[in-house]
Design an enzyme around this catalytic site. Structure first.
Site, mmCIF file in Angstrom:
data_model
loop_
_atom_site.group_PDB
_atom_site.id
_atom_site.type_symbol
_atom_site.label_atom_id
_atom_site.label_comp_id
_atom_site.label_asym_id
_atom_site.label_seq_id
_atom_site.Cartn_x
_atom_site.Cartn_y
_atom_site.Cartn_z
ATOM 1 N N ASP A 1 0.852 -1.182 0.000
ATOM 2 C CA ASP A 1 0.000 0.000 0.000
ATOM 3 C C ASP A 1 0.895 1.241 0.000
ATOM 4 O O ASP A 1 2.111 1.136 0.107
ATOM 5 C CB ASP A 1 -0.964 -0.021 1.181
ATOM 6 N N SER A 2 0.286 2.407 -0.128
ATOM 7 C CA SER A 2 1.087 3.629 -0.306
ATOM 8 C C SER A 2 1.406 4.325 0.996
ATOM 9 O O SER A 2 2.252 5.206 1.039
ATOM 10 C CB SER A 2 0.307 4.611 -1.174
ATOM 11 N N GLY A 3 0.711 3.962 2.061
ATOM 12 C CA GLY A 3 0.864 4.687 3.315
ATOM 13 C C GLY A 3 -0.254 5.686 3.564
ATOM 14 O O GLY A 3 -0.342 6.240 4.655
ATOM 15 N N GLY A 4 -1.089 5.930 2.577
ATOM 16 C CA GLY A 4 -2.163 6.906 2.745
ATOM 17 C C GLY A 4 -3.093 6.556 3.894
ATOM 18 O O GLY A 4 -3.479 7.423 4.685
ATOM 19 N N PHE A 5 -3.422 5.267 4.020
ATOM 20 C CA PHE A 5 -4.343 4.871 5.088
ATOM 21 C C PHE A 5 -3.668 4.978 6.455
ATOM 22 O O PHE A 5 -4.296 5.363 7.433
ATOM 23 C CB PHE A 5 -4.863 3.451 4.850
ATOM 24 N N ASP B 1 -2.880 8.427 -1.534
ATOM 25 C CA ASP B 1 -4.190 9.081 -1.590
ATOM 26 C C ASP B 1 -4.419 9.879 -0.312
ATOM 27 O O ASP B 1 -3.696 9.726 0.672
ATOM 28 C CB ASP B 1 -5.314 8.052 -1.802
ATOM 29 N N GLN C 1 -11.326 7.784 -4.401
ATOM 30 C CA GLN C 1 -11.870 8.387 -3.183
ATOM 31 C C GLN C 1 -13.219 9.023 -3.511
ATOM 32 O O GLN C 1 -13.744 8.823 -4.598
ATOM 33 C CB GLN C 1 -10.868 9.420 -2.630
ATOM 34 N N GLY D 1 -10.843 4.830 0.994
ATOM 35 C CA GLY D 1 -11.639 5.707 1.837
ATOM 36 C C GLY D 1 -12.837 5.026 2.444
ATOM 37 O O GLY D 1 -13.813 5.678 2.819
ATOM 38 N N ASP E 1 -7.686 -7.539 1.126
ATOM 39 C CA ASP E 1 -6.841 -7.856 2.263
ATOM 40 C C ASP E 1 -7.625 -7.529 3.513
ATOM 41 O O ASP E 1 -8.563 -6.737 3.486
ATOM 42 C CB ASP E 1 -5.536 -7.065 2.239
ATOM 43 N N CYS F 1 -10.840 -29.553 7.257
ATOM 44 C CA CYS F 1 -9.796 -28.548 6.988
ATOM 45 C C CYS F 1 -8.430 -29.228 6.951
ATOM 46 O O CYS F 1 -8.090 -29.994 7.854
ATOM 47 C CB CYS F 1 -9.821 -27.468 8.062
ATOM 48 N N CYS G 1 -5.497 -27.882 7.387
ATOM 49 C CA CYS G 1 -4.406 -27.116 8.020
ATOM 50 C C CYS G 1 -3.819 -27.869 9.209
ATOM 51 O O CYS G 1 -4.414 -28.795 9.749
ATOM 52 C CB CYS G 1 -4.905 -25.725 8.423
ATOM 53 N N CYS H 1 -5.821 -28.221 12.488
ATOM 54 C CA CYS H 1 -6.949 -29.151 12.514
ATOM 55 C C CYS H 1 -6.523 -30.609 12.667
ATOM 56 O O CYS H 1 -7.355 -31.515 12.622
ATOM 57 C CB CYS H 1 -7.854 -28.912 11.304
ATOM 58 N N HIS I 1 -5.023 -21.617 10.732
ATOM 59 C CA HIS I 1 -6.366 -22.128 10.412
ATOM 60 C C HIS I 1 -7.229 -21.033 9.788
ATOM 61 O O HIS I 1 -7.909 -21.263 8.781
ATOM 62 C CB HIS I 1 -7.071 -22.693 11.646
HETATM 63 ZN ZN LIG Z 1 -7.882 -25.812 10.012
#
Ligand SMILES: [Zn+2]
Length: 369
Positions: free
Chosen positions: A96-100, A150, A192, A219, A264, A302, A304, A307, A332
């Site tokens: 990301d750009s850092g704006g947030f 932004d 925005q 935004g 994300d 699952c 993972c 699990c 998980h």
């Molecule tokens: Zn799992």
């Protein structure tokens, strides 16, 4: 697209919604869309090795320009071979750009036409971030996808404030584009416009005229209600070009329905560290005593590593303060998100996304920020 090594293809469109699946090719490999990117704020997905992140099904991760510029500094990352070598992730990376973060984390941020001036949240040092500097940092980090800087405002806000920030975001997008020197990095623009539908559409159209290889809807998650966010998506996404990927921080299922491709969110890892596990039947709060002698895994189907264990064991790890607890439940939860996105892609390809999303939302809620 005009940057080397990138391509975007829509491969299926849901007949009853704007949901679509596709493929986003980058110099570090392809990503199946819609895609969920685990958040690696400090060039690490907290608690997990890159092999574990890969095993969760993730194809692309996110890192934070603001954090890495402050510590260790982009020069250190560049000297160690760029982000991919630095953190060991050989797949696509978005920064990301850092704006947030200027909006959410930095202290005493003041924004002029030229740049943002702010105090580091780490040591209070006075620092600057301009559109050109945000591009330069991300070029030094060598991510695959970079974002323009932004101007983010908290909502609700006065219309004049939102309009001013949106116009600045447009000028900064142009400056960011002109500052770009790498041809192997795709620079995405950020739409925005607050909650004003006309401003959102105007911003999307003007950015589209500048011809970026991808677009974020920015935004949001800044104080508005979910319904307000969906209304913004309803007007903004149709104003963006169909042949470019669209990215949103946060909400998944409702945003996929509205045609967003890339996401994300910190929830799977943040909740994982706090003993909250996502399952198809709803969340499990492992600290609850009811799980003390529960022999079942979090989810029976699952694959993972968490699990392989009983819920009672995972609960024990948290109560004993063992670091393996946060690691396993983060793993998980990331696996849960990747399996959910994989199922969403299948539902879109089968033309059944509306029914799929309605059912998942009934069980899970929005899974957003
Ligand atoms: Zn799992």
């Amino acid at each position: 697209m005009h940057c080397a090594g990138f391509a975007f293809h829509v491969v299926a469109q849901d007949p009853a919604s704007a949901a679509r699946c596709g493929t986003f090719h980058t110099p570090h490999g392809a990503v199946d869309l819609p895609a969920f990117m685990p958040v690696g704020t400090q060039a690490t997905v907290k608690g997990l090795t890159v092999d574990q992140v890969r095993a969760s099904g993730a194809q692309m991760i996110l890192a934070n320009t603001y954090h890495l510029a402050l510590r260790p500094g982009e020069a250190v990352v560049r000297s160690l071979g760029g982000l991919h070598a630095f953190c060991g992730w050989d797949g696509p990376i978005l920064t990301d750009s850092g704006g947030f973060q200027l909006f959410s984390l930095a202290r005493n941020t003041s924004i002029t036409e030229e740049k943002a001036v702010f105090r580091s949240h780490i040591d209070g040092n006075l620092l600057e971030l301009s559109p050109e500097r945000a591009v330069a940092i991300q070029e030094a980090l060598a991510s695959d996808v970079a974002m323009v800087l932004d101007h983010v405002v908290a909502l609700p806000a006065e219309p004049a404030v939102v309009r001013d920030a949106t116009q600045r975001t447009l000028r900064w997008a142009r400056r960011s584009q002109q500052a770009q020197t790498r041809s192997d990095q795709a620079l995405f623009a950020i739409v925005q416009g607050g909650l004003d539908p006309e401003l959102r559409v105007e911003c999307a159209r003007r950015l589209t005229e500048m011809d970026f290889p991808g677009y974020a809807i920015g935004g949001l998650s800044v104080g508005e209600t979910p319904a307000e966010m969906y209304r913004v998506l309803d007007v903004t996404v149709p104003a963006l070009p169909e042949d470019r990927p669209r990215y949103l921080m946060g909400d998944l299922l409702e945003a996929i329905r509205r045609g967003v491709d890339l996401f994300d969110c910190v929830l799977p890892t943040r909740n994982g560290r706090n003993a909250l596990a996502f399952t198809a039947a709803g969340p499990i709060r492992l600290r609850n005593v009811r799980y003390a002698d529960d022999p079942r895994p979090l989810e029976a189907d699952c694959p993972c590593a968490a699990c392989r264990h009983a819920r009672g064991y995972l609960r024990h790890l948290f109560l004993a303060g063992e670091m393996l607890g946060p690691i396993l439940v983060s793993l998980h939860n990331l696996t849960f998100y990747q399996r959910l996105l994989s199922a969403a892609r299948g539902a879109i390809a089968n033309g059944e996304y509306t029914a799929f999303a309605d059912e998942k939302l009934r069980c899970l809620g929005s899974l957003g920020t």
